[in-house]
Motif scaffolding. Structure first.
Motif, PDB file in Angstrom:
ATOM      1  N   SER A 152      35.668  39.164  34.780  1.00 48.64           N
ATOM      2  CA  SER A 152      34.709  39.002  35.873  1.00 48.64           C
ATOM      3  C   SER A 152      33.640  37.965  35.547  1.00 48.64           C
ATOM      4  O   SER A 152      32.934  37.496  36.439  1.00 48.64           O
TER       5      SER A 152
ATOM      6  N   ASP B 289      34.414  35.168  33.532  1.00 48.01           N
ATOM      7  CA  ASP B 289      35.091  33.956  33.063  1.00 48.01           C
ATOM      8  C   ASP B 289      35.196  32.955  34.213  1.00 48.01           C
ATOM      9  O   ASP B 289      36.012  33.113  35.120  1.00 48.01           O
ATOM     10  N   PHE B 290      34.358  31.928  34.163  1.00 49.73           N
ATOM     11  CA  PHE B 290      34.338  30.923  35.223  1.00 49.73           C
ATOM     12  C   PHE B 290      34.846  29.567  34.724  1.00 49.73           C
ATOM     13  O   PHE B 290      34.623  28.533  35.353  1.00 49.73           O
TER      14      PHE B 290
ATOM     15  N   LYS C  67      36.959  26.440  34.204  1.00 53.04           N
ATOM     16  CA  LYS C  67      37.966  25.724  34.981  1.00 53.04           C
ATOM     17  C   LYS C  67      39.004  25.161  34.017  1.00 53.04           C
ATOM     18  O   LYS C  67      38.712  24.287  33.220  1.00 53.04           O
TER      19      LYS C  67
ATOM     20  N   HIS D 236      48.528  28.210  47.295  1.00 49.78           N
ATOM     21  CA  HIS D 236      47.250  28.539  46.677  1.00 49.78           C
ATOM     22  C   HIS D 236      46.632  29.712  47.414  1.00 49.78           C
ATOM     23  O   HIS D 236      46.406  29.657  48.617  1.00 49.78           O
ATOM     24  N   TYR D 237      46.378  30.793  46.660  1.00 43.81           N
ATOM     25  CA  TYR D 237      45.725  31.960  47.229  1.00 43.81           C
ATOM     26  C   TYR D 237      44.245  31.904  46.866  1.00 43.81           C
ATOM     27  O   TYR D 237      43.786  30.934  46.278  1.00 43.81           O
ATOM     28  N   ASP D 238      43.479  32.924  47.232  1.00 44.98           N
ATOM     29  CA  ASP D 238      42.051  32.886  46.917  1.00 44.98           C
ATOM     30  C   ASP D 238      41.837  32.558  45.450  1.00 44.98           C
ATOM     31  O   ASP D 238      40.985  31.748  45.093  1.00 44.98           O
ATOM     32  N   GLU D 239      42.611  33.196  44.587  1.00 41.45           N
ATOM     33  CA  GLU D 239      42.529  32.902  43.156  1.00 41.45           C
ATOM     34  C   GLU D 239      43.951  32.836  42.609  1.00 41.45           C
ATOM     35  O   GLU D 239      44.605  33.853  42.466  1.00 41.45           O
ATOM     36  N   GLY D 240      44.409  31.658  42.315  1.00 41.96           N
ATOM     37  CA  GLY D 240      45.714  31.514  41.687  1.00 41.96           C
ATOM     38  C   GLY D 240      46.776  30.927  42.597  1.00 41.96           C
ATOM     39  O   GLY D 240      46.560  30.674  43.796  1.00 41.96           O
ATOM     40  N   TYR D 241      47.932  30.694  41.987  1.00 40.49           N
ATOM     41  CA  TYR D 241      49.053  30.062  42.664  1.00 40.49           C
ATOM     42  C   TYR D 241      50.312  30.883  42.398  1.00 40.49           C
ATOM     43  O   TYR D 241      50.542  31.345  41.291  1.00 40.49           O
TER      44      TYR D 241
END
Length: 321
Positions: free
Chosen positions: A173, A175-176, A178, A190-195
Motif C-alpha cells: 500500500s 509502494d509507489f 514506477k 491496462h486495468y486500474d493497476e496492472g496489465y
C-alpha cells in the motif's frame, strides 16, 4: 595498503563482506582438517575435505566476477597471478581426491599440509592486497552489479547471504515506485493497476474460489465465471438474459428490490447465507458504479464458507508434507 582486519564498515551482503564470512568457515575447516589423521579416521577426513572443497565457489566468484571488474579499472594482476594460485590449489585438491579414491591415507597425510598452507597464503594475499585495493578501485555500482552475477555461482555459506543492497520491506500500500515492465505488454489491456491478457483474465476468474455473476445497468446478465467447482450451476444460455428470470420465482421479489435500491443509490451492498446441499453458502450483492457514481450494474458473489467457518486460532506454516 593497510590490511583489512575486519569488515564492520561494510554493509551486510556486500561481496567483500561475504568473502570474510567465508573466511571464518575456511579457517574452521582448515583447523579441523589439520587435527584429524586420515590414517586413524579416513571418513571424518573425507567429510571435512569435501566441505573445504566448496572453496571452488569462492574461486569461481573471484575469477568470473571480481577479476573482470578489476580488469576494467586497469588492474590485471589478480587475473594472472591469483588465478594461477587458484589452479595450483585445484591441482592439490585433485591429488588428494585421487589418494582418497585409492584409499591411501599415508599419501593424503603427506599432501594435506601443502593444501592447508596454500589456502592460508591465499587468504593472506586477499586480506592484505586484493580486497583493500578492490574496495579502493570499485564503485558502489560495481559492487551491486557484481553481486547480481554472484547469485548464479553461489557461496560456501549454508544459507544465501543478505541481499545487496539490503532491500527494506515496503508494504504494497506504500509502494509507489514506477518500475519498467519486466514482461511483454503485447495483447494486454491496462486495468486500474496492472496489465493482463484476455487469457490471464479468464484464468484469474476460473481460479478464484467464488461464483461471480455480473448484471449490467439494463438488468441483463453479461458475465459469469466458469470455475471448476461452482456453488450454483450456470450455462452460456444465461448471457443476455434478464436477471429476474435467472432466479427461482420465490426469490425474484427480493432480487428486484435489491436492483431498485442499488439503482436509486440508497443501498450498495446486500448479504445472505443459506444452507445448500449441506453446505453453508454466503451470497453477496454489490452495486457497481463508475467514477461519477453512475449505476453500472450489480455483481453477485457466492462462496462456500462451510470450511472457512470452522477455522480457529492461527496457521502460519505449510503443511504439505
Amino acid at each position: 595498503m593497510n590490511e583489512i582486519s575486519n569488515t564492520t564498515t561494510l554493509p551486510e551482503g556486500h561481496p567483500v563482506q561475504i568473502y570474510f564470512q567465508e573466511n571464518d568457515i575456511i579457517h574452521a575447516l582448515l583447523e579441523e582438517l589439520s587435527a584429524v589423521n586420515p590414517e586413524d579416521d579416513l571418513q571424518k577426513y573425507t567429510n571435512i575435505f569435501n566441505q573445504l572443497h566448496t572453496i571452488e565457489k569462492r574461486f569461481a566468484r573471484k575469477e568470473n566476477q571480481l577479476f573482470p571488474f578489476l580488469e576494467k579499472k586497469g588492474w590485471n594482476g589478480p587475473s594472472q597471478g591469483m588465478w594461477s594460485f587458484h589452479d595450483n590449489l585445484r591441482e592439490q585438491f585433485r591429488l588428494i581426491q585421487y589418494y582418497l579414491k585409492m584409499n591411501n591415507p599415508e599419501k593424503i597425510n603427506i599432501n594435506t599440509p601443502f593444501l592447508i598452507n596454500g589456502i592460508y597464503r591465499l587468504m593472506k594475499m586477499e586480506e592484505t592486497v586484493l580486497f583493500p585495493n578492490a574496495l579502493d578501485l570499485l564503485t558502489e555500482a560495481d559492487w551491486i552489479e557484481m553481486r547480481k552475477g554472484e547469485e548464479e555461482i553461489g557461496w560456501m555459506l549454508s544459507q544465501a547471504p543478505t541481499p545487496y543492497p539490503k532491500q527494506e520491506y515496503i508494504h504494497p500500500s506504500e509502494d509507489f515506485t514506477k518500475r519498467e515492465m519486466s514482461f511483454s505488454l503485447e495483447n494486454t489491456s491496462h486495468y486500474d493497476e496492472g496489465y493482463m491478457t484476455v487469457e490471464q483474465v479468464n484464468l484469474l476468474f476460473k481460479t478464484m474460489p467464488l461464483d461471480l455473476t455480473y448484471v449490467d445497468e439494463n438488468d441483463k446478465v453479461i458475465f459469469y465465471n466458469r470455475g471448476e467447482e461452482r456453488v450454483f450451476p450456470r450455462s452460456a444460455g444465461i448471457i443476455g438474459r434478464e436477471v429476474k428470470f435467472c432466479h427461482p420465482p420465490k426469490s425474484v421479489g427480493t432480487v428486484l428490490k435489491i436492483l431498485d435500491e442499488f439503482r436509486k443509490g440508497t443501498q450498495n451492498e446486500s448479504s445472505f447465507w443459506i444452507n445448500y446441499k449441506e453446505r453453508l453458502i454466503y451470497i453477496r450483492y454489490f452495486a457497481v458504479r463508475d467514477a461519477d457514481k453512475n449505476y453500472k450494474g450489480i455483481i453477485e458473489m457466492s462462496q462456500d464458507i462451510t470450511d472457512i467457518k470452522k477455522i480457529e486460532g492461527e496457521k502460519r506454516l505449510l503443511d504439505w508434507e
